[in-house]
Design an enzyme around this catalytic site. Structure first.
Site, short mmCIF file in Angstrom:
data_model
loop_
_atom_site.label_atom_id
_atom_site.label_comp_id
_atom_site.label_asym_id
_atom_site.label_seq_id
_atom_site.Cartn_x
_atom_site.Cartn_y
_atom_site.Cartn_z
N ASP A 254 0.34 -1.48 0.05
CA ASP A 254 0.35 -0.50 -0.03
C ASP A 254 0.90 1.89 0.57
OD1 ASP A 254 -2.22 -1.13 0.10
OD2 ASP A 254 -2.38 -1.65 2.74
N LYS A 276 -4.61 1.65 -2.30
CA LYS A 276 -6.29 2.41 -2.51
C LYS A 276 -5.79 3.64 -1.35
CE LYS A 276 -8.07 -1.32 -1.84
NZ LYS A 276 -9.41 -0.98 -1.06
N MET A 391 -10.15 6.31 9.04
CA MET A 391 -10.92 6.39 7.85
C MET A 391 -12.38 7.35 7.83
SD MET A 391 -10.42 2.61 5.91
CE MET A 391 -11.58 2.25 7.49
#
Length: 484
Positions: A254, A276, A391
């Site tokens: 990532d 991502k 998030m």
């Protein structure tokens, strides 16, 4: 090659005679080390410290000790491979050094670098694997720290596998073709050596191992390991994670994984960015799944390297299911999840018994980019529960409004952190009512960088500790400015 302060060599002392002058504890330690290497250690000293006497009485499993109850003299250097002295003063040190040089014997005067032609350094012993660490005598404490770091990476059972490698080498030469066939065997052998299992015992078992490997090579299948990289720094990696990186053929990582983490992978491993990020163009999960399957079918050992812990909001469930559907071996190496790293950085217990009896990790948005409606929002209003939103940056204002609407106090302490454990780490502390404003201070440009939002009484007083320029709002809420 750049300049070397010393030449690292591994010198066999088996059945060689070595001179040790002095009967101190320091001399005893050197004598024990030399005898362990197979040397016949001749000790010259009128008296021995009790530790040294006990060492000689116990003997050595590899070499032997011979005590001469007299001081050293010019006649003791003949036939010696090395000479070591624990000198009482500089005069004796210089005399011993000159006598050794005249006799052509490499010399070491303990803790007296000007009279040393070689140093012992720090040792990691997994014999026949032996690792020597030298700082050329200028930083012995640093050398010891490096040794401790290496010790944690090498399993104790490695010694047995290294011995087996010597036993099986001739069988490999006879039964496996040069090139890829032998390379595949030794790669598998190395994986077994670092697996933590006991080494095989006996030449027949070793021969069978070669036979089984040769037969299986035509249908070699790779595997996938999901590895947690932790919140940022390579210091947060587990030993198991480092070993997985060292054994990888391909690493799919990532874009939140730090460069120093990737530096720990083996040099030959191919690195592929499959980042991502919410709100940005990035790899589709389906494409990542397909890539893992394709690489594993080609016989590659794949590491899927994820920030934090792969089992906490890391899509691990989807990836594991796809790999299992394809009958591809998959394993998981846990990492330090961001919530734990945040708590450690702030010095806050998420379940401090005076404030919280439970902690909940909650996604800050649904797969459709909205607030997750399947979450029990009423349950998140319990004042005895610490809630960590992952998030949730773009949803900060709506999270605050929803919690207050469902009954959580507007003055509930809140902390927001970005880049936890990294050089650009930022944090804001305040009240739930001010969360949206605090988020704008953390990310004034709206870049959408990942943040963690902590809500709960465990964060009480954090704002006051964070900034001397705190101010109290009309509702009594104390707010700290964002800190870089």
């Amino acid at each position: 090659m750049g300049a070397l302060s010393v030449l690292p060599v591994f010198f066999s002392l088996k059945n060689k005679q070595v001179l040790v002058a002095g009967g101190s504890d320091a001399a005893a330690w050197k004598a024990e080390l030399l005898a362990a290497s197979g040397a016949e250690v001749h000790i010259y000293a009128d008296t021995l410290d009790p530790v040294f006497s006990g060492l000689i009485e116990a003997g050595s499993p590899s070499g032997r000790f011979v005590h001469h109850q007299r001081p050293w003299g010019l006649d003791v250097f003949a036939t010696r491979a090395l000479a070591i002295c624990d000198a009482e003063n500089n005069g004796e040190a210089k005399a011993f050094f000159c006598a050794s040089r005249a006799a052509g014997v490499p010399v070491n005067v303990i803790d007296n670098p000007p009279f040393c032609e070689f140093q012992f350094g720090s040792i990691v012993n997994r014999s026949p694997v032996v690792i020597g660490i030298s700082t050329n005598g200028v930083a012995p404490i640093l050398g010891q720290a490096i040794r401790r770091r290496i010790e944690t990476l090498l399993p104790q059972k490695l010694a047995g596998w290294a011995k087996l490698a010597g036993d099986v080498r001739q069988v490999v030469l006879e039964k496996l073709a040069p090139g890829p066939q032998r390379r595949v065997f030794w790669e598998r052998f190395t994986d077994w050596a670092f697996s933590g299992r006991e080494a095989l015992d006996g030449s027949q078992d070793a021969s069978d191992l070669v036979e089984r490997t040769a037969l299986a090579q035509g249908a070699r299948q790779g595997s996938v390991t999901l590895v947690g990289a932790g919140p940022g720094s390579a210091d947060d990696l587990t030993i198991k994670a480092v070993r997985a990186l060292q054994g990888a053929d391909v690493i799919l990582f990532d874009d939140l994984v730090a460069d120093d983490v990737l530096e720990l992978a083996r040099r030959e491993a191919k690195r592929m960015l499959v980042g991502k990020r919410g709100g940005r163009e990035s790899c589709r999960q389906e494409d990542i799944n397909d890539l893992m399957v394709d690489l594993a079918r080609k016989g590659k050992n794949v590491v899927r390297l994820k920030s934090g812990d792969p089992m906490i909001f890391g899509r691990a469930g989807e990836e594991i299911q796809r790999l299992r559907d394809e009958s591809i071996p998959v394993s998981v190496v846990s990492g330090v999840t961001s919530a734990a790293a945040m708590a450690a950085t702030l010095g806050v217990s998420l379940t401090h018994r005076d404030h919280a009896q439970s902690v909940r990790f909650v996604t800050g948005h649904s797969r459709h980019g909205d607030l997750p409606e399947t979450v029990d929002w009423t349950g998140l209003t319990d004042p005895a529960t610490t809630v960590i939103f992952y998030m949730g940056g773009r949803m900060a204002g709506r999270i605050s409004a929803r919690l207050i609407e469902d009954g959580r106090s507007a003055s509930t302490p809140v902390v927001v952190m970005s880049g936890i454990g990294r050089q650009g780490e930022r944090r804001w502390a305040g009240c739930l009512a001010d969360l949206e404003a605090g988020m704008s201070e953390i990310d004034p440009l709206g870049t959408g960088d990942p943040v963690l939002i902590g809500v709960g009484e465990v964060f009480v007083g954090l704002a006051a500790r964070s900034d001397r320029h705190n101010h109290a709002g009309e509702d009594g809420c104390v707010t700290a400015k964002a800190l870089g």
